[in-house]
Scaffold this active site. Structure first.
Site, PDB file in Angstrom:
ATOM      1  N   HIS A  17       0.836  -1.231   0.177  1.00 47.85           N
ATOM      2  CA  HIS A  17       0.123   0.036   0.010  1.00 47.85           C
ATOM      3  C   HIS A  17       0.831   1.165   0.026  1.00 47.85           C
ATOM      4  O   HIS A  17       0.545   2.475  -0.645  1.00 47.85           O
ATOM      5  CB  HIS A  17      -0.778   0.078   1.366  1.00 47.85           C
ATOM      6  CG  HIS A  17      -2.038  -1.043   1.210  1.00 47.85           C
ATOM      7  ND1 HIS A  17      -2.167  -2.004   2.389  1.00 47.85           N
ATOM      8  CD2 HIS A  17      -2.808  -1.464   0.235  1.00 47.85           C
ATOM      9  CE1 HIS A  17      -3.134  -2.661   2.115  1.00 47.85           C
ATOM     10  NE2 HIS A  17      -3.721  -2.576   0.957  1.00 47.85           N
ATOM     11  N   LYS A  41     -16.735  -7.289   4.905  1.00 43.45           N
ATOM     12  CA  LYS A  41     -15.749  -8.027   5.687  1.00 43.45           C
ATOM     13  C   LYS A  41     -15.673  -7.551   7.022  1.00 43.45           C
ATOM     14  O   LYS A  41     -15.727  -6.487   7.174  1.00 43.45           O
ATOM     15  CB  LYS A  41     -14.436  -8.240   4.929  1.00 43.45           C
ATOM     16  CG  LYS A  41     -14.355  -7.810   3.652  1.00 43.45           C
ATOM     17  CD  LYS A  41     -12.869  -7.493   3.074  1.00 43.45           C
ATOM     18  CE  LYS A  41     -12.973  -7.114   1.717  1.00 43.45           C
ATOM     19  NZ  LYS A  41     -11.620  -6.526   1.110  1.00 43.45           N
ATOM     20  N   ARG A  90      -1.507  -6.189  -8.176  1.00 46.84           N
ATOM     21  CA  ARG A  90      -0.346  -7.040  -7.940  1.00 46.84           C
ATOM     22  C   ARG A  90      -0.071  -7.976  -9.054  1.00 46.84           C
ATOM     23  O   ARG A  90       1.124  -8.524  -9.091  1.00 46.84           O
ATOM     24  CB  ARG A  90      -0.383  -7.858  -6.694  1.00 46.84           C
ATOM     25  CG  ARG A  90      -0.355  -6.748  -5.519  1.00 46.84           C
ATOM     26  CD  ARG A  90      -1.112  -7.532  -4.287  1.00 46.84           C
ATOM     27  NE  ARG A  90      -2.277  -7.891  -4.575  1.00 46.84           N
ATOM     28  CZ  ARG A  90      -3.236  -8.354  -3.423  1.00 46.84           C
ATOM     29  NH1 ARG A  90      -2.459  -8.606  -2.244  1.00 46.84           N
ATOM     30  NH2 ARG A  90      -4.495  -8.414  -3.601  1.00 46.84           N
ATOM     31  N   SER A 128      -2.996  -7.993   2.735  1.00 48.08           N
ATOM     32  CA  SER A 128      -3.458  -7.842   4.301  1.00 48.08           C
ATOM     33  C   SER A 128      -3.923  -9.211   4.690  1.00 48.08           C
ATOM     34  O   SER A 128      -3.673  -9.438   5.973  1.00 48.08           O
ATOM     35  CB  SER A 128      -4.677  -6.872   3.914  1.00 48.08           C
ATOM     36  OG  SER A 128      -4.028  -5.569   3.538  1.00 48.08           O
TER      37      SER A 128
END
Ligand code: PNS
Length: 162
Positions: A17, A41, A90, A128
């Site tokens: 990040h 979530k 990514r 994460s």
């Protein structure tokens, strides 16, 4: 003044990040890191903890602000007068979801564009979710999250184990 948004859950902030924040901040006059408060979530870190962690890690960056948001990103962007959203990619695993999100946002608001930044290859594997798994097992997180926040994250580990 060009305002950009870097939205996310940041549960917690990772080195990946930070790489995106630093690079995005160079492209705009002001970058707002927008931390989602009503994530579907259930985050491990509370909203306050997630924001405090980002504050600590990004304290040295002048044109970066940390704010919380809820509801639709396009509405929040309008409120900020922001017309660009930054997201990191990514690899192919991110692509489909990110493209779908960007296209949905663009469909709802023609004023909002998404710029994708290819994650620095050194951080491309960091997520994460996996950081949390390492945290749960009290593993070494020093190469995954910024040094400034390691203590906070370890304190959270103890809280979870208590
Ligand atoms: O870090 P994340 O969890 O991948 O971030 C996802 C985020 C916060 C960018 C996304 O869930 C979002 O923008 N949520 C706000 C609600 C919204 O606008 N949804 C429509 C986007 S398609």
């Amino acid at each position: 003044m060009r305002v950009g948004i870097y939205p996310g859950t940041f549960d917690p902030l990772t080195l990946g990040h930070i790489d995106i924040i630093k690079r995005s901040a160079k492209m705009v006059d002001k970058l707002v890191i927008a931390v989602l408060s009503n994530a579907s979530k259930t985050p491990m870190f509370t909203l306050d903890e997630r924001m405090e962690i980002i504050r600590k890690a990004m304290a040295h960056m002048e044109n970066v602000e940390i704010q919380q948001f809820h509801g639709l990103l396009i509405d929040y962007a309008k409120k900020l007068n922001a017309n660009v959203v930054f997201r990191g990619l990514r690899g192919v695993m991110d692509f489909e979801y990110e493209l779908q999100m960007a296209q949905t946002n663009r469909c709802m608001s023609e004023e909002l564009d998404t710029i994708f930044l290819a994650t620095n290859v050194n951080y491309a594997f960091i997520s994460s979710t996996l950081v949390k798994e390492v945290i749960r097992h009290d593993g070494p997180v020093e190469k995954l999250i910024p040094a400034e926040i390691v203590d906070d994250v370890k304190a959270k580990i103890k809280e979870f184990k208590a």
